[in-house]
Write an enzyme that holds these catalytic residues in place. Structure first.
Site, PDB file in Angstrom:
ATOM      1  N   CYS A  71      -4.640 -65.650 -33.675  1.00  0.00           N
ATOM      2  CA  CYS A  71      -5.259 -65.742 -32.349  1.00  0.00           C
ATOM      3  C   CYS A  71      -6.443 -66.709 -32.367  1.00  0.00           C
ATOM      4  O   CYS A  71      -7.288 -66.632 -33.260  1.00  0.00           O
ATOM      5  CB  CYS A  71      -5.732 -64.347 -31.928  1.00  0.00           C
ATOM      6  SG  CYS A  71      -6.520 -64.355 -30.317  1.00  0.00           S
ATOM      7  N   CYS A  80      -9.898 -57.653 -32.732  1.00  0.00           N
ATOM      8  CA  CYS A  80      -9.254 -57.766 -34.055  1.00  0.00           C
ATOM      9  C   CYS A  80     -10.260 -58.277 -35.074  1.00  0.00           C
ATOM     10  O   CYS A  80     -10.230 -59.453 -35.430  1.00  0.00           O
ATOM     11  CB  CYS A  80      -8.103 -58.765 -34.006  1.00  0.00           C
ATOM     12  SG  CYS A  80      -6.733 -58.325 -32.959  1.00  0.00           S
ATOM     13  N   GLN A 275      -1.491 -41.565 -27.887  1.00  0.00           N
ATOM     14  CA  GLN A 275      -1.567 -42.374 -29.118  1.00  0.00           C
ATOM     15  C   GLN A 275      -1.269 -43.823 -28.753  1.00  0.00           C
ATOM     16  O   GLN A 275      -0.241 -44.095 -28.124  1.00  0.00           O
ATOM     17  CB  GLN A 275      -0.555 -41.867 -30.152  1.00  0.00           C
ATOM     18  CG  GLN A 275      -0.764 -40.429 -30.601  1.00  0.00           C
ATOM     19  CD  GLN A 275      -1.998 -40.236 -31.474  1.00  0.00           C
ATOM     20  OE1 GLN A 275      -2.554 -41.197 -32.019  1.00  0.00           O
ATOM     21  NE2 GLN A 275      -2.450 -39.005 -31.595  1.00  0.00           N
ATOM     22  N   TYR A 304      -6.871 -29.815 -29.122  1.00  0.00           N
ATOM     23  CA  TYR A 304      -7.075 -31.184 -28.633  1.00  0.00           C
ATOM     24  C   TYR A 304      -5.693 -31.819 -28.389  1.00  0.00           C
ATOM     25  O   TYR A 304      -5.356 -32.851 -28.958  1.00  0.00           O
ATOM     26  CB  TYR A 304      -7.865 -32.027 -29.636  1.00  0.00           C
ATOM     27  CG  TYR A 304      -9.128 -31.388 -30.153  1.00  0.00           C
ATOM     28  CD1 TYR A 304     -10.328 -31.578 -29.476  1.00  0.00           C
ATOM     29  CD2 TYR A 304      -9.122 -30.590 -31.293  1.00  0.00           C
ATOM     30  CE1 TYR A 304     -11.495 -30.986 -29.949  1.00  0.00           C
ATOM     31  CE2 TYR A 304     -10.275 -29.994 -31.762  1.00  0.00           C
ATOM     32  CZ  TYR A 304     -11.462 -30.200 -31.095  1.00  0.00           C
ATOM     33  OH  TYR A 304     -12.603 -29.628 -31.566  1.00  0.00           O
ATOM     34  N   ASP A 369      -6.427 -32.403 -33.724  1.00  0.00           N
ATOM     35  CA  ASP A 369      -6.527 -33.866 -33.587  1.00  0.00           C
ATOM     36  C   ASP A 369      -7.711 -34.189 -32.673  1.00  0.00           C
ATOM     37  O   ASP A 369      -7.538 -34.593 -31.523  1.00  0.00           O
ATOM     38  CB  ASP A 369      -5.204 -34.400 -33.005  1.00  0.00           C
ATOM     39  CG  ASP A 369      -5.200 -35.917 -32.870  1.00  0.00           C
ATOM     40  OD1 ASP A 369      -6.068 -36.574 -33.463  1.00  0.00           O
ATOM     41  OD2 ASP A 369      -4.314 -36.438 -32.166  1.00  0.00           O
ATOM     42  N   CYS A 396      -8.864 -39.742 -36.545  1.00  0.00           N
ATOM     43  CA  CYS A 396      -9.038 -41.202 -36.434  1.00  0.00           C
ATOM     44  C   CYS A 396     -10.402 -41.590 -37.019  1.00  0.00           C
ATOM     45  O   CYS A 396     -10.815 -42.733 -36.891  1.00  0.00           O
ATOM     46  CB  CYS A 396      -8.918 -41.647 -34.983  1.00  0.00           C
ATOM     47  SG  CYS A 396     -10.083 -40.802 -33.900  1.00  0.00           S
TER      48      CYS A 396
END
Ligand SMILES: C[S@@+](CC[C@H](N)C(=O)[O-])C[C@H]1O[C@@H](n2cnc3c(N)ncnc32)[C@H](O)[C@@H]1O
Length: 438
Positions: A71, A80, A275, A304, A369, A396
């Site tokens: 990119c 990113c 997700q 969750y 989660d 996460c």
């Protein structure tokens, strides 16, 4: 140190934000877009929480793991931050970050590898692009709340999403209304949220603005044409810089987006969590099923639960599956999703996990989660009291995961953990841990 002052710095590690780390004048320092082993020239920006923050100016000695980004915005854009890191190296760094968190908390678990994502481009099913004060539409520079990168391309969502972005940018400019300005905390156009059903070819577009009417909205819907199966105008009247709407006005199509994962269909409403990597969500669900085990149990509690992703995917593993979620809209969607998929043993409770009355739900297995901050202390206490046979913790954020596993050590033995890459080109990674009652 003065703003813009140049320093040569040796990068020796990586922090949780994905920045390369080293030292400047004996102080800890970090530079985005750099890799361990590199020597770089960087300019002083600020000092935050004792860490010197610098901007990369020149790579003097590159790492053998440095690669040419695809990119043109890589190196500026916060979407990113690891595009210049070769993909196998990204996975190694993520593995090391997880293991460092476990080690720091004294958790006796290690992951050997991070399961790679088969798609390195266009892997996301949702992007929240923001407007900048000069009409930019795109993302922000990492760690800079008011530095906007106007994206003329983006490899995260889809080529069609870039077309949507172009149409919305032109449309916003043509209205003569001001884009939101974070400094002045005023303006009209705030966010463009695009969600895609990767397995259904649906696309839900939400234009988030401050209070007011969206001019010529019919015309806009016409310009988007088949690029959007559903269009919403979302209103965020608050001063907070978020893409969540307090009010939603549907301009086209069904009120939800449908996505299919592992044989189930999920209705997802504009602001519900889902997700963000559909293909890897399938792999994540299978990892959770593997840890939940073959033996059918009485009650499985999914804390969750969002719109019921794990609850419905795990419906076959227990007589009763119970999902708990604080977002009332997501709970409604979860109930709808149960009906849609013919699941008859699922119940959903609209509650905060920390406020749940456990007597009504003595679980054998608990799947958790939580959002990035991890578990509320009251949830840990409730788990220690309820003593389920097994806990599968999906996270996460490996730092809050490690902290919570340590808190739960009095009642639960960490058995094993694995990691999956749902977020290529970023330091984010999903970790799944299995705990058993002591
Ligand atoms: C990481 S998401 C997981 C969602 C779901 N398990 C999935 O896979 O789609 C975390 C979810 O926790 C919900 N949440 C946040 N705080 C909560 C709380 N205190 N109690 C219950 N749910 C909460 C959010 O609305 C969100 O849906």
């Amino acid at each position: 140190m003065k703003f813009g002052e140049r320093h040569v710095i040796g990068i020796t590690g990586t922090d949780a934000k994905g920045r390369g780390c080293g030292e400047v004048a004996g102080r800890p320092a970090c530079v985005h877009f750099t890799l361990p082993g590199e020597e770089v020239e960087a300019s002083y920006v600020s000092r935050r929480k004792g860490v010197v923050v610098l901007r990369l100016e020149k790579v003097l000695r590159p790492s053998p793991h440095r690669t040419e980004p695809r990119c043109p915005h890589a190196g500026h854009c916060g979407g990113c931050v690891w595009q210049q890191h070769a993909y196998p190296h990204q996975l190694d760094l993520k593995r090391d970050l997880i293991n460092r968190s476990f080690e720091a908390q004294g958790v006796p678990l290690r992951v050997d590898r991070v399961e790679p994502c088969p798609d390195l481009w266009y892997y996301r099913n949702r992007m929240d692009y923001c407007f900048g004060p000069r009409g930019e539409l795109g993302l922000k520079e990492p760690g800079r709340w008011n530095a906007h990168v106007n994206l003329d391309t983006c490899f995260l969502l889809s080529p069609e999403a870039v077309l949507v972005m172009d149409i919305i940018r032109d449309y916003a400019a043509s209205t003569g209304l001001e884009p939101w300005d974070n400094r002045r905390r005023s303006g009209f156009f705030r966010y463009l949220v695009i969600r895609e059903g990767k397995n259904t070819d649906e696309r839900l577009v939400t234009i988030v603005t401050a209070e007011g009417e969206l001019p010529e909205s019919r015309n806009l819907v016409g310009r988007l044409g088949p690029l959007a199966t559903a269009v919403y105008h979302g209103i965020n009247p608050t001063l907070t810089d978020i893409s969540v709407s307090s009010r939603l006005i549907r301009l086209k199509g069904p009120p939800y987006l449908t996505e299919r994962v592992a044989g189930n269909a999920y209705r997802i409403y504009p602001d519900s969590f889902f997700q963000t990597n559909t293909r890897m969500a399938d792999a994540l669900l299978h990892q959770v099923i593997d840890y939940v085990g073959q033996e059918k149990v009485g009650v499985l509690l999914d804390l969750y639960c969002g719109v019921g992703f794990f609850t419905l995917g795990l419906a076959g593993t227990a007589d009763r599956v119970i999902g708990v979620e604080a977002d009332a809209g997501a709970i409604e969607a979860a109930r709808e999703n149960a009906t849609l998929n013919g699941v008859t043993n699922a119940e959903f409770i609209d509650a905060q996990a920390e406020g749940l009355v456990w007597e009504s739900a003595r679980p054998d297995t608990v799947v958790i989660d939580p959002p990035r901050p991890g578990l509320h202390p009251r949830v840990c206490e409730a788990l220690l009291r309820a003593r389920p046979q097994r806990i599968v913790y999906v996270s996460c954020n490996h730092r809050s995961l490690a902290r919570d596993l340590q808190t739960l050590r009095d009642g639960f033995r960490p058995v094993t953990a694995s990691a999956l890459d749902l977020f290529p080109h970023s330091p984010h990674v999903e970790t799944v841990a299995l705990l058993e009652r002591q």
